[in-house]
Design a protein around this motif. Structure first.
Motif, PDB file in Angstrom:
ATOM      1  N   PRO A 289       6.570  11.342  -8.308  1.00  0.00           N
ATOM      2  CA  PRO A 289       5.164  11.639  -7.723  1.00  0.00           C
ATOM      3  C   PRO A 289       4.942  11.630  -6.510  1.00  0.00           C
ATOM      4  CG  PRO A 289       4.817   9.233  -9.067  1.00  0.00           C
ATOM      5  CD  PRO A 289       6.489  10.607  -9.187  1.00  0.00           C
ATOM      6  N   ILE A 290       5.538  10.643  -5.859  1.00  0.00           N
ATOM      7  CA  ILE A 290       5.402  10.100  -4.410  1.00  0.00           C
ATOM      8  C   ILE A 290       5.913  11.312  -3.570  1.00  0.00           C
ATOM      9  CG2 ILE A 290       5.735   9.044  -2.711  1.00  0.00           C
ATOM     10  CD1 ILE A 290       4.426   6.974  -5.012  1.00  0.00           C
ATOM     11  N   GLU A 291       7.533  11.300  -3.662  1.00  0.00           N
ATOM     12  CA  GLU A 291       8.194  12.303  -3.207  1.00  0.00           C
ATOM     13  C   GLU A 291       7.182  14.322  -3.672  1.00  0.00           C
ATOM     14  OE1 GLU A 291       9.176  10.316  -4.763  1.00  0.00           O
ATOM     15  OE2 GLU A 291      10.546   8.968  -3.579  1.00  0.00           O
ATOM     16  N   ALA A 292       6.856  14.466  -4.600  1.00  0.00           N
ATOM     17  CA  ALA A 292       6.336  15.934  -4.447  1.00  0.00           C
ATOM     18  C   ALA A 292       5.180  15.830  -4.162  1.00  0.00           C
ATOM     19  CB  ALA A 292       6.712  15.446  -6.436  1.00  0.00           C
ATOM     20  N   ALA A 293       4.579  14.584  -3.737  1.00  0.00           N
ATOM     21  CA  ALA A 293       3.200  15.107  -3.352  1.00  0.00           C
ATOM     22  C   ALA A 293       3.770  15.394  -1.373  1.00  0.00           C
ATOM     23  CB  ALA A 293       2.565  13.682  -3.485  1.00  0.00           C
ATOM     24  N   LYS A 294       4.162  14.417  -0.935  1.00  0.00           N
ATOM     25  CA  LYS A 294       4.441  14.325   0.197  1.00  0.00           C
ATOM     26  C   LYS A 294       5.291  16.262   0.367  1.00  0.00           C
ATOM     27  CE  LYS A 294       6.253   9.882   1.431  1.00  0.00           C
ATOM     28  NZ  LYS A 294       7.249   8.649   1.684  1.00  0.00           N
ATOM     29  N   VAL A 307      -7.090  12.777  -4.044  1.00  0.00           N
ATOM     30  CA  VAL A 307      -6.816  11.231  -5.259  1.00  0.00           C
ATOM     31  C   VAL A 307      -7.711  10.694  -6.015  1.00  0.00           C
ATOM     32  CG1 VAL A 307      -4.769  10.398  -6.446  1.00  0.00           C
ATOM     33  CG2 VAL A 307      -4.509  11.467  -4.385  1.00  0.00           C
ATOM     34  N   ILE A 308      -8.195  11.393  -7.381  1.00  0.00           N
ATOM     35  CA  ILE A 308      -8.866  10.417  -7.561  1.00  0.00           C
ATOM     36  C   ILE A 308      -9.073   9.503  -9.061  1.00  0.00           C
ATOM     37  CG2 ILE A 308     -11.216  10.415  -8.849  1.00  0.00           C
ATOM     38  CD1 ILE A 308     -12.162  13.575  -7.622  1.00  0.00           C
ATOM     39  N   GLY A 309      -8.645   8.107  -8.931  1.00  0.00           N
ATOM     40  CA  GLY A 309      -8.634   7.767 -10.665  1.00  0.00           C
ATOM     41  C   GLY A 309      -9.910   7.454 -11.003  1.00  0.00           C
ATOM     42  N   PHE A 310      -9.292   7.856 -12.624  1.00  0.00           N
ATOM     43  CA  PHE A 310     -10.562   7.656 -13.107  1.00  0.00           C
ATOM     44  C   PHE A 310     -10.371   6.953 -14.218  1.00  0.00           C
ATOM     45  CE2 PHE A 310     -13.327  11.017 -16.119  1.00  0.00           C
ATOM     46  CZ  PHE A 310     -14.128   9.555 -16.510  1.00  0.00           C
ATOM     47  N   ASP A 311     -10.799   5.831 -14.517  1.00  0.00           N
ATOM     48  CA  ASP A 311     -11.171   4.709 -15.631  1.00  0.00           C
ATOM     49  C   ASP A 311      -9.738   4.000 -15.258  1.00  0.00           C
ATOM     50  OD1 ASP A 311     -12.326   2.673 -17.094  1.00  0.00           O
ATOM     51  OD2 ASP A 311     -10.828   3.993 -18.601  1.00  0.00           O
ATOM     52  N   VAL A 312      -9.090   4.109 -13.698  1.00  0.00           N
ATOM     53  CA  VAL A 312      -7.720   3.448 -14.123  1.00  0.00           C
ATOM     54  C   VAL A 312      -7.275   2.147 -13.753  1.00  0.00           C
ATOM     55  CG1 VAL A 312      -7.620   3.837 -11.097  1.00  0.00           C
ATOM     56  CG2 VAL A 312      -5.808   3.912 -12.604  1.00  0.00           C
ATOM     57  N   ASP A 313      -6.009   1.568 -14.255  1.00  0.00           N
ATOM     58  CA  ASP A 313      -5.782   0.044 -14.007  1.00  0.00           C
ATOM     59  C   ASP A 313      -4.930  -0.190 -13.493  1.00  0.00           C
ATOM     60  OD1 ASP A 313      -3.212   0.471 -14.755  1.00  0.00           O
ATOM     61  OD2 ASP A 313      -3.011   0.245 -16.362  1.00  0.00           O
ATOM     62  N   SER A 314      -4.632  -1.346 -12.662  1.00  0.00           N
ATOM     63  CA  SER A 314      -4.331  -1.583 -11.223  1.00  0.00           C
ATOM     64  C   SER A 314      -2.821  -1.458 -10.979  1.00  0.00           C
ATOM     65  CB  SER A 314      -4.412  -3.528 -11.109  1.00  0.00           C
ATOM     66  OG  SER A 314      -3.341  -3.333 -12.112  1.00  0.00           O
ATOM     67  N   GLU A 315      -2.010  -0.812 -12.273  1.00  0.00           N
ATOM     68  CA  GLU A 315      -0.753  -0.496 -11.760  1.00  0.00           C
ATOM     69  C   GLU A 315      -1.303   0.945 -11.512  1.00  0.00           C
ATOM     70  OE1 GLU A 315       3.615   0.086 -14.121  1.00  0.00           O
ATOM     71  OE2 GLU A 315       1.853   0.131 -15.271  1.00  0.00           O
ATOM     72  N   GLY A 316      -1.906   1.504 -11.977  1.00  0.00           N
ATOM     73  CA  GLY A 316      -1.997   3.083 -12.278  1.00  0.00           C
ATOM     74  C   GLY A 316      -2.930   2.721 -10.641  1.00  0.00           C
ATOM     75  N   GLN A 317      -3.814   1.996 -10.424  1.00  0.00           N
ATOM     76  CA  GLN A 317      -4.450   2.391  -8.687  1.00  0.00           C
ATOM     77  C   GLN A 317      -3.620   1.894  -7.518  1.00  0.00           C
ATOM     78  OE1 GLN A 317      -8.291   0.574  -6.821  1.00  0.00           O
ATOM     79  NE2 GLN A 317      -8.497  -0.649  -9.597  1.00  0.00           N
ATOM     80  N   ASN A 318      -2.177   1.515  -7.283  1.00  0.00           N
ATOM     81  CA  ASN A 318      -1.205   0.968  -6.444  1.00  0.00           C
ATOM     82  C   ASN A 318      -1.076   2.384  -6.376  1.00  0.00           C
ATOM     83  OD1 ASN A 318      -1.923  -1.634  -6.476  1.00  0.00           O
ATOM     84  ND2 ASN A 318      -1.204  -1.990  -7.858  1.00  0.00           N
ATOM     85  N   GLN A 319      -0.378   3.276  -7.738  1.00  0.00           N
ATOM     86  CA  GLN A 319       0.857   3.951  -7.436  1.00  0.00           C
ATOM     87  C   GLN A 319      -0.090   5.874  -6.695  1.00  0.00           C
ATOM     88  OE1 GLN A 319       2.214   7.306 -10.571  1.00  0.00           O
ATOM     89  NE2 GLN A 319       3.585   5.970  -9.632  1.00  0.00           N
ATOM     90  N   LEU A 320      -1.357   5.876  -7.859  1.00  0.00           N
ATOM     91  CA  LEU A 320      -2.343   6.606  -7.289  1.00  0.00           C
ATOM     92  C   LEU A 320      -2.976   6.122  -5.497  1.00  0.00           C
ATOM     93  CD1 LEU A 320      -4.699   6.944 -10.108  1.00  0.00           C
ATOM     94  CD2 LEU A 320      -2.542   9.099  -9.208  1.00  0.00           C
ATOM     95  N   ARG A 321      -3.316   5.905  -5.016  1.00  0.00           N
ATOM     96  CA  ARG A 321      -3.340   4.715  -4.187  1.00  0.00           C
ATOM     97  C   ARG A 321      -2.324   5.744  -3.096  1.00  0.00           C
ATOM     98  NH1 ARG A 321      -5.364  -0.880  -3.603  1.00  0.00           N
ATOM     99  NH2 ARG A 321      -4.948  -0.820  -0.845  1.00  0.00           N
ATOM    100  N   GLU A 322      -0.119   5.219  -3.370  1.00  0.00           N
ATOM    101  CA  GLU A 322       0.492   5.189  -2.279  1.00  0.00           C
ATOM    102  C   GLU A 322       0.626   6.631  -2.383  1.00  0.00           C
ATOM    103  OE1 GLU A 322       5.205   3.964  -1.731  1.00  0.00           O
ATOM    104  OE2 GLU A 322       3.647   3.686  -4.083  1.00  0.00           O
ATOM    105  N   ILE A 323       0.388   7.469  -3.653  1.00  0.00           N
ATOM    106  CA  ILE A 323       0.166   9.184  -3.474  1.00  0.00           C
ATOM    107  C   ILE A 323      -0.666   9.390  -2.470  1.00  0.00           C
ATOM    108  CG2 ILE A 323      -0.353  11.463  -4.307  1.00  0.00           C
ATOM    109  CD1 ILE A 323       0.934  10.502  -6.979  1.00  0.00           C
ATOM    110  N   ALA A 324      -1.622   9.523  -2.364  1.00  0.00           N
ATOM    111  CA  ALA A 324      -2.891   9.813  -1.320  1.00  0.00           C
ATOM    112  C   ALA A 324      -2.658   9.093  -0.184  1.00  0.00           C
ATOM    113  CB  ALA A 324      -4.261   8.800  -1.451  1.00  0.00           C
ATOM    114  N   ALA A 325      -1.963   7.725   0.084  1.00  0.00           N
ATOM    115  CA  ALA A 325      -2.129   7.699   1.766  1.00  0.00           C
ATOM    116  C   ALA A 325      -0.948   8.108   2.429  1.00  0.00           C
ATOM    117  CB  ALA A 325      -1.116   5.944   1.850  1.00  0.00           C
ATOM    118  N   ALA A 326       0.292   8.711   1.429  1.00  0.00           N
ATOM    119  CA  ALA A 326       1.449   9.531   1.906  1.00  0.00           C
ATOM    120  C   ALA A 326       1.671  10.684   2.278  1.00  0.00           C
ATOM    121  CB  ALA A 326       2.938   9.547   0.358  1.00  0.00           C
TER     122      ALA A 326
END
Length: 461
Positions: A289-294, A307-326
């Motif tokens: 997903p990160i490569e696709a987002a880039k 990116v919006i994390g909807f009721d998301v756990d820590s693992e999901g937060q970390n990946q979604l944050r990475e997508i947004a940052a990328a």
């Protein structure tokens, strides 16, 4: 509360949203069709609770962060949202943290430092650093004539595409309502406010098959543009929302690649393109997903990707944050329908600004000023809350472990002192950042963004 910011009522308001913890990884996916709400306590009780007897005689202690940037880049901890005030916490906490290093004897300071660092990893809060704030300011300044980045300039056409998670976990309920139903209602409320010339599209993913292993291939190949990018039509839009329901796995990468095809004819030279990815968890289809987002971000479509994390756990937060940052986009977490609606209200204000720009014959929009107001106060307050939350929870956990005989009095006092000093440093950093923000309270958007970029981005490259 009243917002004191002149003409910018939503720059950072949703920063006060709280975070939530969901099921994680394969556990989450295996329960998708059941729509069960698995609590943190249940998850923790399922772990192996045997106390680790492994001694690390010469542990390698990772250094604590020395800047707020470093702090904000740390992954969100697995137990960042663990409840520590329940009646059974004294019994459960030692079990939950049974895999921490054994310091029950007479550990060295280095062993205690290692223990504290490992505990902190598990409890790390989702601190938000300057980079995400800069992206928020850029998004708020969209359409300003001061913007030199064409991505953030208004064009003749405004297109907004929602990429919606339709995996089985979206069937879970918050306050008695399915997360999917909340997402649909929030988006429906948003599109009803769209200017007539704006276009909207909806792509869903993970809406076929089930969360079972047998259906993984089918579900991981499922993504559909249920509402092609076009002007809003109430009947057709409602029909599109009715076409899908929570079902299978989570192919975020596939959806992002398909979104690039959806927007292929809407080049960034003539279109302001905004993409909102909404997910309640991590990509479970291993589709990069990160490569696709880039790839989407760097294309000639030139989209703004939030990116919006909807009721998301820590693992999901970390990946979604990475997508947004990328993609230099905004990442935000929401825990219920009301918070999701507030997030989309920010987008509604932006579409109104675009409509105003069109109606005024594309005249220059008045340059806006940052003010020493509630918007800055909101950001700082949320970061302070995170620091307090983390410190308080670690204090309680250390106390429970001490009472359970997992450390002697001297070790406990050493770790308590370390906790106090570390979180005192975090609060000092927050206060320092608050002063910097207030110093920009009369700056224009472009001046403020440049000042922050010069300090927090350019110097780190």
């Amino acid at each position: 509360m009243k917002i004191l910011l002149k003409k910018i009522p939503v720059i950072l308001l949703f920063l006060l949203l709280t975070t939530a913890c969901n099921n994680q990884g394969e556990n989450k996916e295996s329960q998708k069709n059941e729509g069960n709400e698995t609590t943190n306590t249940t998850q923790h009780q399922e772990k192996d609770h045997s106390v680790s007897a492994v001694k690390n005689e010469d542990p390698v202690v990772e250094p604590l962060p020395t800047t707020y940037q470093e702090l904000a880049k740390l992954p969100v901890g697995e137990y960042y949202n663990i409840a520590t005030s329940e009646e059974n916490s004294k019994k459960e906490i030692p079990k939950v943290f049974s895999d921490l290093p054994d310091i029950s004897g007479n550990p060295s300071e280095k062993e205690l430092d290692y223990f504290y660092r490992e505990l902190l990893k598990k409890m790390q809060q989702d601190f938000e650093g300057p980079e995400n704030l800069i992206n928020r300011l850029k998004f708020e300044s969209l359409g300003s004539p001061e913007n030199t980045d064409s991505r953030y300039q208004f064009k003749d056409n405004l297109n907004i595409v929602f990429i919606i998670d339709a995996s089985g976990s979206m069937a879970q309920k918050i306050n008695g309502k399915e997360k999917m139903a909340s997402a649909k209602d929030s988006i429906l409320n948003f599109v009803n406010k769209l200017p007539k010339d704006a276009k909207v599209g909806i792509r869903v993913y993970g809406h076929k098959g089930t969360g079972s292993d047998a259906d993984k291939a089918l579900s991981c190949s499922s993504s559909e543009l249920v509402y092609p990018i076009s002007n809003y039509n109430a009947g057709e839009f409602q029909a599109a929302l009715n076409k899908f329901s929570p079902s299978g796995w989570t192919p975020i990468g596939l959806a992002l690649r398909e979104a690039k095809n959806d927007l292929a004819s809407f080049d960034g030279a003539n279109n302001t393109n905004i993409v909102y990815l909404v997910s309640d968890g991590i990509d479970t289809c291993e589709d990069q997903p990160i490569e696709a987002a880039k790839d989407l971000y760097s294309s000639n479509i030139s989209p703004i990707i939030n990116v919006i994390g909807f009721d998301v756990d820590s693992e999901g937060q970390n990946q979604l944050r990475e997508i947004a940052a990328a993609t230099e986009g905004i990442y935000g977490t929401v825990t219920n329908e009301g918070e999701l609606q507030k997030e989309l209200d920010n987008l509604s204000n932006l579409t109104e600004k675009w409509k105003e720009w069109l109606e005024q014959g594309k005249q220059k929009i008045e340059s806006k000023k940052l003010q020493n107001d509630l918007a800055i106060f909101s950001y700082i307050t949320k970061e302070e809350i995170k620091a307090t939350t983390e410190s308080t929870k670690i204090e309680l956990i250390l106390s429970y472990l001490h009472e359970a005989g997992r450390m002697n009095d001297e070790s406990y006092q050493y770790l308590e002192t370390k906790r106090i000093e570390y979180h005192r440093w975090i609060r000092k950093e927050i206060k320092k950042f608050e002063k910097e923000l207030k110093a920009l309270n009369e700056a224009s958007y472009s001046e403020a963004i440049k000042a922050l970029e010069d300090k927090y981005i350019s110097n780190t490259q």
